[in-house]
Scaffold this motif. Structure first.
Motif, PDB file in Angstrom:
ATOM      1  N   HIS A 107       0.846  -1.192   0.000  1.00  0.00           N
ATOM      2  CA  HIS A 107       0.000   0.000   0.000  1.00  0.00           C
ATOM      3  C   HIS A 107       0.883   1.244   0.000  1.00  0.00           C
ATOM      4  CE1 HIS A 107      -0.263  -0.262   4.728  1.00  0.00           C
ATOM      5  NE2 HIS A 107       0.960  -0.323   4.295  1.00  0.00           N
ATOM      6  N   SER A 109       0.516   3.608   1.884  1.00  0.00           N
ATOM      7  CA  SER A 109       0.703   4.045   3.275  1.00  0.00           C
ATOM      8  C   SER A 109       2.145   3.822   3.739  1.00  0.00           C
ATOM      9  CB  SER A 109      -0.258   3.299   4.212  1.00  0.00           C
ATOM     10  OG  SER A 109      -1.598   3.472   3.811  1.00  0.00           O
ATOM     11  N   ARG A 131       0.290  -7.135  -4.350  1.00  0.00           N
ATOM     12  CA  ARG A 131      -0.297  -8.077  -3.391  1.00  0.00           C
ATOM     13  C   ARG A 131      -0.456  -9.438  -4.024  1.00  0.00           C
ATOM     14  NH1 ARG A 131      -5.075  -4.410  -0.496  1.00  0.00           N
ATOM     15  NH2 ARG A 131      -3.687  -2.638  -0.120  1.00  0.00           N
ATOM     16  N   GLN A 145      -2.323   2.785  -6.262  1.00  0.00           N
ATOM     17  CA  GLN A 145      -3.046   3.482  -5.201  1.00  0.00           C
ATOM     18  C   GLN A 145      -2.619   4.940  -5.147  1.00  0.00           C
ATOM     19  OE1 GLN A 145      -2.288   1.437  -1.444  1.00  0.00           O
ATOM     20  NE2 GLN A 145      -4.320   0.501  -1.542  1.00  0.00           N
TER      21      GLN A 145
END
Ligand code: PHE
Length: 375
Positions: A107, A109, A131, A145
């Motif tokens: 991600h 993040s 993933r 993302q």
């Protein structure tokens, strides 16, 4: 605009033959393709539309990063955003590890902490994320993302006469509702309570589009300890993360996630930089070919591992891997699975010989690598 600290790694810097490495060549080849940097590609169009929204709302406020390396430390991907030690996402069944300490980010993040440390108080990070997953029309092991973060200080919530968390939550929801309108027009929306390790409270935004409720993003008020570790005390922040493929598939009517990776002009030509109004018209598809494989499973067998083997052999020629039979023998207690593999090319018709050869290789590889017994 402050730059990112160099905690990301390039491919050359990592040893790829570590025994822990589960990144196959077909995955490594996706690094550097950067679909999100192509302004007329649907992924780039969505990115551009989100940039436009933030620039209109808050001129020259959000720093934008779209070239941070996807190879990151496990520390950045997990620890620095408070992912618990036993969280499933850390498992090598779910995440690509180059070594125990280096992963392909799962991600965006993963960049929150480093960008805060580098002094950014409002930023957007776009990038490819990885993933391990099953194979079907909406799942692909690489997708894109965008992360958004905005930091506030006491002057912000005091001026509004609100508590810091309430202020950040309200500002977050207002911002993202505006974003959803910017992308989808006047749609019905609802907020769903959610859980993420790095935010509290956490939410998902759903929109009612073409007759169904769709989750469009995850977000929340950033956990205080992430801020306190990376900034001087006294701040509050929100964060969100959204999947660009998902938005593009919904908005442009794109039926298969593999299409994003095609070089077929019949796909690419349909999209124009800055144009959100395109509705994809499917061109004639080549016929699929289905092959079944049945085996007795071993204790260590997982569907993700099977998909990785199939993907490693057939690449983008595999459209779907689907469990069609799952049966446990009443006497021996052994479990047999039968998977149906759909082979289909986006660009040409496949020959019988070619598919049979792929299927043979799939069969022998799962027998030797996954420890299953073919039936
Ligand atoms: N990282 C989360 C995901 O990949 C999304 C998210 C980002 C949620 C930021 C909250 C805050 O699902």
């Amino acid at each position: 605009q402050a730059a990112a600290a160099a905690t990301t790694l390039s491919r050359e810097e990592v040893i790829t033959d570590h025994p822990f490495n589960n990144v196959t060549d077909s995955i490594f080849e996706k690094i550097g393709v950067n679909l999100h940097q192509q302004p007329a590609h649907p992924i780039g169009i969505i990115k551009g539309a989100i940039y436009d929204y933030f620039d209109q709302q808050h001129p020259s406020t959000f720093a934008k990063f779209d070239d941070l390396q996807p190879l990151v430390t496990a520390k950045a991907n997990f620890d620095e955003v408070l992912v618990p030690a036993d969280h499933v996402s850390r498992s090598p069944n779910d995440t690509y590890y180059v070594s125990p300490d280096v992963v392909l980010r799962c991600h965006t993040s993963a960049h929150q902490a480093e960008l805060l440390r580098a002094g950014n108080s409002a930023f957007l990070v776009t990038g490819d994320v990885y993933r391990r997953d099953s194979i079907d029309a909406t799942h692909y092991p690489v997708f894109h993302q965008m992360e958004g973060v905005r930091v506030f200080g006491p002057q912000d919530w005091e001026a509004a006469g609100q508590e810091p968390t309430a202020y950040a939550e309200a500002e977050l929801k207002r911002t993202l509702e505006g974003l959803a309108k910017h992308l989808f027009g006047e749609v019905e929306m609802r907020w769903i309570d959610a859980y993420f390790p790095f935010t509290e409270p956490s939410f998902e935004l759903e929109i009612f589009f073409k007759g169904q409720w769709l989750e469009v993003l995850g977000c929340g008020v950033m956990q205080q300890s992430i801020l306190d570790k990376n900034l001087e005390p006294g701040h509050k922040a929100w964060a969100f993360g959204l999947g660009l493929e998902r938005l593009a598939m919904v908005l442009f009517d794109i039926p298969d996630i593999r299409l994003f990776w095609t070089s077929d002009q019949r796909f690419l030509k349909q999209f124009k930089q800055g144009d959100l109004s395109t509705r994809f018209k499917s061109y004639s598809k080549f016929p699929p070919c289905y092959k079944d494989v049945a085996f007795w499973v071993s204790d260590s067998f997982t569907e993700n591992n099977l998909c990785e083997v199939v993907r490693g052999i057939a690449g983008d020629l595999v459209e779907e891997v689907k469990l069609i039979d799952d049966f446990t023998h009443p006497k021996t207690g052994r479990t047999s699975n039968c998977y149906r593999i759909a082979y289909r090319s986006m660009d040409r018709s496949l020959t019988d010989e070619e598919i049979n050869a792929l299927q043979e290789e799939v069969r022998s590889t799962i027998a030797s690598k996954l420890g299953v017994e073919l039936r």
